[in-house]
Design a protein around this motif. Structure first.
Motif, PDB file in Angstrom:
ATOM      1  N   MET A   1       6.174  -3.171 -10.421  1.00 36.65           N
ATOM      2  CA  MET A   1       7.058  -2.536  -9.459  1.00 36.65           C
ATOM      3  C   MET A   1       7.566  -1.185  -9.971  1.00 36.65           C
ATOM      4  SD  MET A   1       7.354  -4.298  -6.695  1.00 36.65           S
ATOM      5  CE  MET A   1       6.058  -5.501  -6.404  1.00 36.65           C
ATOM      6  N   SER A   2       7.738  -0.248  -9.029  1.00 35.46           N
ATOM      7  CA  SER A   2       8.230   1.081  -9.384  1.00 35.46           C
ATOM      8  C   SER A   2       9.495   1.462  -8.649  1.00 35.46           C
ATOM      9  CB  SER A   2       7.149   2.143  -9.089  1.00 35.46           C
ATOM     10  OG  SER A   2       6.014   1.939  -9.892  1.00 35.46           O
ATOM     11  N   ASP A   3       9.728   0.846  -7.471  1.00 33.64           N
ATOM     12  CA  ASP A   3      10.915   1.189  -6.684  1.00 33.64           C
ATOM     13  C   ASP A   3      11.697  -0.072  -6.357  1.00 33.64           C
ATOM     14  OD1 ASP A   3      10.210   0.772  -3.339  1.00 33.64           O
ATOM     15  OD2 ASP A   3       8.618   0.600  -4.835  1.00 33.64           O
ATOM     16  N   LEU A   4      13.001   0.065  -6.250  1.00 38.43           N
ATOM     17  CA  LEU A   4      13.887  -1.083  -6.045  1.00 38.43           C
ATOM     18  C   LEU A   4      13.793  -1.640  -4.636  1.00 38.43           C
ATOM     19  CD1 LEU A   4      17.030   0.195  -7.971  1.00 38.43           C
ATOM     20  CD2 LEU A   4      15.344  -1.496  -8.719  1.00 38.43           C
ATOM     21  N   ALA A   5      13.509  -0.797  -3.651  1.00 34.08           N
ATOM     22  CA  ALA A   5      13.432  -1.273  -2.269  1.00 34.08           C
ATOM     23  C   ALA A   5      12.297  -2.284  -2.104  1.00 34.08           C
ATOM     24  CB  ALA A   5      13.245  -0.094  -1.313  1.00 34.08           C
ATOM     25  N   THR A   6      11.170  -2.045  -2.764  1.00 32.22           N
ATOM     26  CA  THR A   6      10.058  -2.987  -2.688  1.00 32.22           C
ATOM     27  C   THR A   6      10.419  -4.295  -3.382  1.00 32.22           C
ATOM     28  OG1 THR A   6       8.461  -1.171  -2.629  1.00 32.22           O
ATOM     29  CG2 THR A   6       7.621  -3.337  -3.229  1.00 32.22           C
ATOM     30  N   VAL A   7      11.080  -4.194  -4.528  1.00 32.30           N
ATOM     31  CA  VAL A   7      11.526  -5.399  -5.229  1.00 32.30           C
ATOM     32  C   VAL A   7      12.445  -6.219  -4.329  1.00 32.30           C
ATOM     33  CG1 VAL A   7      12.892  -6.270  -7.162  1.00 32.30           C
ATOM     34  CG2 VAL A   7      11.265  -4.407  -7.526  1.00 32.30           C
ATOM     35  N   GLU A   8      13.390  -5.560  -3.685  1.00 32.65           N
ATOM     36  CA  GLU A   8      14.336  -6.269  -2.811  1.00 32.65           C
ATOM     37  C   GLU A   8      13.615  -6.945  -1.653  1.00 32.65           C
ATOM     38  OE1 GLU A   8      17.096  -3.273  -1.688  1.00 32.65           O
ATOM     39  OE2 GLU A   8      18.173  -3.305  -3.611  1.00 32.65           O
ATOM     40  N   ALA A   9      12.614  -6.279  -1.080  1.00 28.04           N
ATOM     41  CA  ALA A   9      11.871  -6.875   0.030  1.00 28.04           C
ATOM     42  C   ALA A   9      11.101  -8.109  -0.429  1.00 28.04           C
ATOM     43  CB  ALA A   9      10.915  -5.844   0.633  1.00 28.04           C
TER      44      ALA A   9
ATOM     45  N   ALA B   1       0.823  -1.218   0.000  1.00 32.59           N
ATOM     46  CA  ALA B   1       0.000   0.000   0.000  1.00 32.59           C
ATOM     47  C   ALA B   1       0.851   1.260   0.000  1.00 32.59           C
ATOM     48  CB  ALA B   1      -0.937  -0.009   1.199  1.00 32.59           C
ATOM     49  N   VAL B   2       2.052   1.151   0.560  1.00 35.17           N
ATOM     50  CA  VAL B   2       3.001   2.273   0.558  1.00 35.17           C
ATOM     51  C   VAL B   2       4.344   1.743   0.101  1.00 35.17           C
ATOM     52  CG1 VAL B   2       1.833   3.556   2.391  1.00 35.17           C
ATOM     53  CG2 VAL B   2       3.561   1.859   2.981  1.00 35.17           C
ATOM     54  N   PRO B   3       5.215   2.592  -0.459  1.00 35.16           N
ATOM     55  CA  PRO B   3       6.532   2.114  -0.881  1.00 35.16           C
ATOM     56  C   PRO B   3       7.394   1.736   0.314  1.00 35.16           C
ATOM     57  CG  PRO B   3       6.394   4.483  -1.100  1.00 35.16           C
ATOM     58  CD  PRO B   3       5.007   4.014  -0.779  1.00 35.16           C
ATOM     59  N   VAL B   4       8.424   0.956   0.037  1.00 39.36           N
ATOM     60  CA  VAL B   4       9.366   0.562   1.083  1.00 39.36           C
ATOM     61  C   VAL B   4      10.358   1.694   1.296  1.00 39.36           C
ATOM     62  CG1 VAL B   4      11.124  -1.127   1.745  1.00 39.36           C
ATOM     63  CG2 VAL B   4       9.057  -1.863   0.535  1.00 39.36           C
ATOM     64  N   ASP B   5      10.683   1.912   2.549  1.00 43.44           N
ATOM     65  CA  ASP B   5      11.568   3.016   2.925  1.00 43.44           C
ATOM     66  C   ASP B   5      12.898   2.946   2.176  1.00 43.44           C
ATOM     67  OD1 ASP B   5      12.331   5.255   4.219  1.00 43.44           O
ATOM     68  OD2 ASP B   5      12.879   4.255   6.092  1.00 43.44           O
ATOM     69  N   SER B   6      13.331   4.063   1.621  1.00 43.88           N
ATOM     70  CA  SER B   6      14.601   4.146   0.909  1.00 43.88           C
ATOM     71  C   SER B   6      15.151   5.554   1.065  1.00 43.88           C
ATOM     72  CB  SER B   6      14.400   3.826  -0.577  1.00 43.88           C
ATOM     73  OG  SER B   6      13.749   4.893  -1.231  1.00 43.88           O
TER      74      SER B   6
ATOM     75  N   ALA C   1      19.955  -3.315 -11.701  1.00 43.08           N
ATOM     76  CA  ALA C   1      19.590  -3.450 -10.291  1.00 43.08           C
ATOM     77  C   ALA C   1      19.264  -4.895  -9.929  1.00 43.08           C
ATOM     78  CB  ALA C   1      18.400  -2.551  -9.973  1.00 43.08           C
ATOM     79  N   VAL C   2      18.529  -5.596 -10.787  1.00 43.79           N
ATOM     80  CA  VAL C   2      18.135  -6.966 -10.422  1.00 43.79           C
ATOM     81  C   VAL C   2      19.313  -7.925 -10.436  1.00 43.79           C
ATOM     82  CG1 VAL C   2      15.772  -6.629 -11.263  1.00 43.79           C
ATOM     83  CG2 VAL C   2      17.477  -7.670 -12.778  1.00 43.79           C
ATOM     84  N   MET C   3      20.386  -7.565 -11.110  1.00 44.84           N
ATOM     85  CA  MET C   3      21.557  -8.441 -11.116  1.00 44.84           C
ATOM     86  C   MET C   3      22.214  -8.516  -9.741  1.00 44.84           C
ATOM     87  SD  MET C   3      21.432  -9.637 -14.074  1.00 44.84           S
ATOM     88  CE  MET C   3      22.912 -10.643 -13.937  1.00 44.84           C
ATOM     89  N   THR C   4      21.899  -7.569  -8.867  1.00 40.41           N
ATOM     90  CA  THR C   4      22.511  -7.556  -7.527  1.00 40.41           C
ATOM     91  C   THR C   4      21.477  -7.814  -6.436  1.00 40.41           C
ATOM     92  OG1 THR C   4      22.234  -5.148  -7.372  1.00 40.41           O
ATOM     93  CG2 THR C   4      24.315  -5.967  -8.285  1.00 40.41           C
ATOM     94  N   LEU C   5      20.338  -8.420  -6.781  1.00 39.43           N
ATOM     95  CA  LEU C   5      19.322  -8.720  -5.774  1.00 39.43           C
ATOM     96  C   LEU C   5      19.838  -9.739  -4.760  1.00 39.43           C
ATOM     97  CD1 LEU C   5      16.066  -9.006  -7.929  1.00 39.43           C
ATOM     98  CD2 LEU C   5      16.557  -7.301  -6.173  1.00 39.43           C
ATOM     99  N   PRO C   6      19.301  -9.748  -3.553  1.00 38.71           N
ATOM    100  CA  PRO C   6      19.712 -10.745  -2.560  1.00 38.71           C
ATOM    101  C   PRO C   6      19.534 -12.172  -3.095  1.00 38.71           C
ATOM    102  CG  PRO C   6      18.292  -9.084  -1.566  1.00 38.71           C
ATOM    103  CD  PRO C   6      18.279  -8.822  -3.041  1.00 38.71           C
ATOM    104  N   GLY C   7      20.593 -12.935  -3.110  1.00 43.96           N
ATOM    105  CA  GLY C   7      20.523 -14.299  -3.636  1.00 43.96           C
ATOM    106  C   GLY C   7      20.793 -14.402  -5.114  1.00 43.96           C
ATOM    107  N   GLY C   8      21.075 -13.278  -5.787  1.00 46.49           N
ATOM    108  CA  GLY C   8      21.384 -13.326  -7.211  1.00 46.49           C
ATOM    109  C   GLY C   8      20.244 -12.842  -8.077  1.00 46.49           C
ATOM    110  N   PRO C   9      20.462 -12.792  -9.386  1.00 50.84           N
ATOM    111  CA  PRO C   9      19.440 -12.267 -10.302  1.00 50.84           C
ATOM    112  C   PRO C   9      18.226 -13.180 -10.377  1.00 50.84           C
ATOM    113  CG  PRO C   9      21.269 -13.215 -11.524  1.00 50.84           C
ATOM    114  CD  PRO C   9      21.692 -13.188 -10.094  1.00 50.84           C
ATOM    115  N   PRO C  10      17.091 -12.650 -10.829  1.00 49.02           N
ATOM    116  CA  PRO C  10      15.888 -13.469 -10.986  1.00 49.02           C
ATOM    117  C   PRO C  10      15.991 -14.351 -12.222  1.00 49.02           C
ATOM    118  CG  PRO C  10      15.468 -11.267 -11.793  1.00 49.02           C
ATOM    119  CD  PRO C  10      16.873 -11.251 -11.227  1.00 49.02           C
TER     120      PRO C  10
END
Length: 623
Positions: A152-160, A112-117, A197-206
């Motif tokens: 998705m619009s922000d990277l912090a939400t993607v990472e979460a 409902a709200v973006p992730v803090d960044s 950005a997704v190449m450095t996601l936690p655990g590797g790229p999707p």
């Protein structure tokens, strides 16, 4: 059916279209949308079915807004896990009804709200991950093949979201961003930056990256072209789910201008850009997906090319069956006298199309499984008839089947008629079961028959083998059935189960098949209570566990299954539950090998592929 990650790297796949748009077209109010899997499950299944019938090879769950952040804004405080589990189950049920192979992706939308960044203040990152993990757990329990983190619009939400998935599972993840006509997301991310950005996601790229929603096919195509150029340097597949144009209000209803034919003309350009998956987002319908399929038929991956309909057709039942289909299959009790027997259970589909099930049977044939068990509407849920399913498996493969036959649904006359019909069709291996009561399944108010129980059914079959019906009247010639019975080594009270087991043996049973067990001690306790050697050969049931949540569900909610605490503890903090489940199964087989006559594998969610390493190891150990 290939694993999803491998499939995304080979060929072009067609995905479904807008789910919310379809529901709104059926008169659903917008505020009702998130809770439809609980409130109107039949409608959800219909939606998935229409997209599968239109040609979709990948469908996503109706769970885009099924997270506590969005649901709390509606004032809903129910179980998010249950809502997501039901959404995944309904998608799988639709696939079962359709009968063709298809992948089910668990949909995770923004909060409902973006992730803090540093750029956009919002929800705490750890809290966001907790919110997503609750939804992920439900989708996993429902049996998804992978995840779609979308719009998705922000990277912090993607990472979460990705962190939440990877904390619970190692299934493939697709990440999709929403780009405006200006070529960036709402928070200024470009297509090129999204790839980096997704190449450095936690655990590797999707497993794949892509674009969805936006302002229409053309702006999305521009974003995809830019994204694909960068993604090619990393060999990262790209997906595209365009809107059907910019929406406008017309006569009080939202209207999307892009027609199915227009969307179909955009699809070749998306393919040329390098897309591995093409689907639709807001405003698209089954008609849009059907038009894309018709325009791209020769380009789509052939393994999952859908048929126009989903009923049995001539290409499901051949005009000239294999001339050897009617050869007498091996009788299981004769096979048990010669070798260690390996059987795998397959549940019939929920609809009349058997393509996916037959493909699984052929894979088991290649792995040298001896026989296939065909369940009879397990857990009292409606499925294609086990008799017809077993007949078609024997026709389309060289495998014998064990037909599960329950007394729940047939009176004494119908029961005998069906058994005679089974024998005439070459189905000579019968597992006698009483059957789960209707209250467990889809039709809780259906009337059970139970003229006989499994002991009475065993007596009927034994009489048939002597040429006599249940009244002692001659049949004209005897049958040659191999009679199997069920036994539960973990039953409570065990004494009652053993007494019924002895009655089944006395009634004429040739062999027994056990409910799944999970520790050698469970079997040793059964043997001690039996007070002597097994009176007939026993094929031991094993259902390899895949996760801690599945283990808890089976232990607490499935009749006849008991999982010891020491087994549950092996899964509590493990991500790769499939590997642990196989390890436990092999340990059990090695411990009990000398005291049993075969193994009966029950796959989770009817998935054969995860069982292949276990099947090969069993074959190595028992040759």
């Amino acid at each position: 059916m290939k694993p999803l990650a491998e499939a995304l790297s080979h060929g072009l796949w067609l995905a479904d279209g807008a789910i919310g748009t379809w529901f709104l077209s059926q008169g659903v109010e917008p505020h009702q949308l998130p809770l439809l899997p609980l409130d109107h499950p039949d409608l959800v299944i219909r939606c998935h079915l229409e997209y599968l019938q239109a040609g979709a090879q990948i469908i996503e769950t109706h769970s885009f807004s099924a997270n506590r952040s969005k649901l709390a804004a509606m004032g809903w405080d129910g179980s998010v896990g249950e809502l997501n589990r039901r959404a995944a189950q309904l998608a799988r049920h639709a696939r079962d009804i359709f009968g063709e192979p298809a992948y089910v992706l668990g949909s995770l939308g923004p909060l409902a709200v973006p992730v803090d960044s540093p750029i956009v203040p919002g929800l705490d990152r750890a809290e966001a991950e907790t919110v997503y993990r609750e939804a992920v757990a439900g989708l996993l329990a429902g049996g998804v093949d992978g995840f779609l983190v979308e719009t998705m619009s922000d990277l912090a939400t993607v990472e979460a979201a990705v962190s939440a998935i990877r904390a619970e599972s190692d299934l493939p993840i697709v990440v999709s961003f929403a780009f405006s006509p200006l070529g960036t997301t709402l928070y200024g991310i470009t297509p090129e930056a999204a790839v980096e950005a997704v190449m450095t996601l936690p655990g590797g790229p999707p497993a794949a990256i892509g674009a969805n929603c936006g302002s229409g096919p053309s702006p999305l195509l521009d974003a995809v072209i830019r994204m694909a150029e960068k993604a090619r340097t990393y060999q990262l597949p790209v997906v595209a789910y365009p809107n059907a144009g910019e929406p406008a209000l017309r006569d009080g209803h939202v209207h999307y201008p892009a027609s199915p034919d227009y969307m179909a003309t955009i699809a070749p350009a998306l393919k040329a850009a390098g897309c591995a998956v093409i689907g639709g987002c807001c405003g698209t319908t089954p008609s849009h997906i059907r038009a894309i399929r018709q325009n791209m038929q020769g380009d789509l991956h052939p393994q999952l090319t859908a048929r126009p309909g989903w009923s049995l057709t001539e290409d499901v039942v051949p005009k000239s069956p294999d001339p050897e289909w009617s050869r007498p299959p091996r009788l299981v009790h004769e096979l048990l006298a010669q070798q260690f027997v390996l059987s795998v259970e397959l549940d019939p589909p929920r609809g009349p199309n058997l393509t996916r099930l037959v493909d699984a049977a052929r894979q088991l044939e290649e792995e040298q499984v001896d026989v296939i068990n065909v369940a009879d509407s397990p857990m009292a849920r409606v499925r294609l008839g086990a008799l017809a399913t077993a007949r078609l498996i024997q026709e389309r493969t060289r495998l014998a089947t064990i037909l599960h036959f329950t007394t729940r649904d047939r009176n004494l006359m119908g029961l005998q008629s069906d058994l005679l019909g089974a024998f005439a069709l070459g189905l000579t291996n019968i597992l006698c079961l009483t059957g789960d009561p209707p209250g467990l399944g889809d039709y809780a108010h259906a009337t059970a028959v139970y003229d006989l129980d499994s002991i009475g059914l065993t007596k009927v079959l034994a009489g048939f083998n002597q040429g006599l019906d249940a009244l002692g009247q001659p049949l004209g010639s005897p049958t040659v059935f191999s009679i199997g019975v069920g036994v539960n080594p973990t039953a409570d009270p065990l004494e009652k189960e053993i007494e019924r087991f002895r009655q089944k043996v006395a009634a004429g049973a040739h062999y027994a098949m056990s409910q799944p067990i999970y520790a050698p001690e469970q079997f040793y306790r059964f043997l001690d209570a039996l007070g002597g050697p097994l009176p007939i050969p026993l094929i031991l049931g094993i259902m390899p566990l895949v996760s801690y949540r599945q283990a808890l569900y089976l232990h607490n909610e499935v009749p006849g299954i008991t999982i010891p605490p020491e087994v549950l503890s092996r899964f509590e903090s493990v991500q790769d539950g499939v590997h642990v489940g196989i390890e436990l199964a092999l340990e059990l087989i090695q411990a009990l090998r000398a005291g049993i006559h075969g193994i009966y594998l029950v796959p989770s969610f009817n998935r054969v592929e995860p069982l292949v390493p276990l099947i090969r190891e069993i074959r190595r150990l028992t040759r």
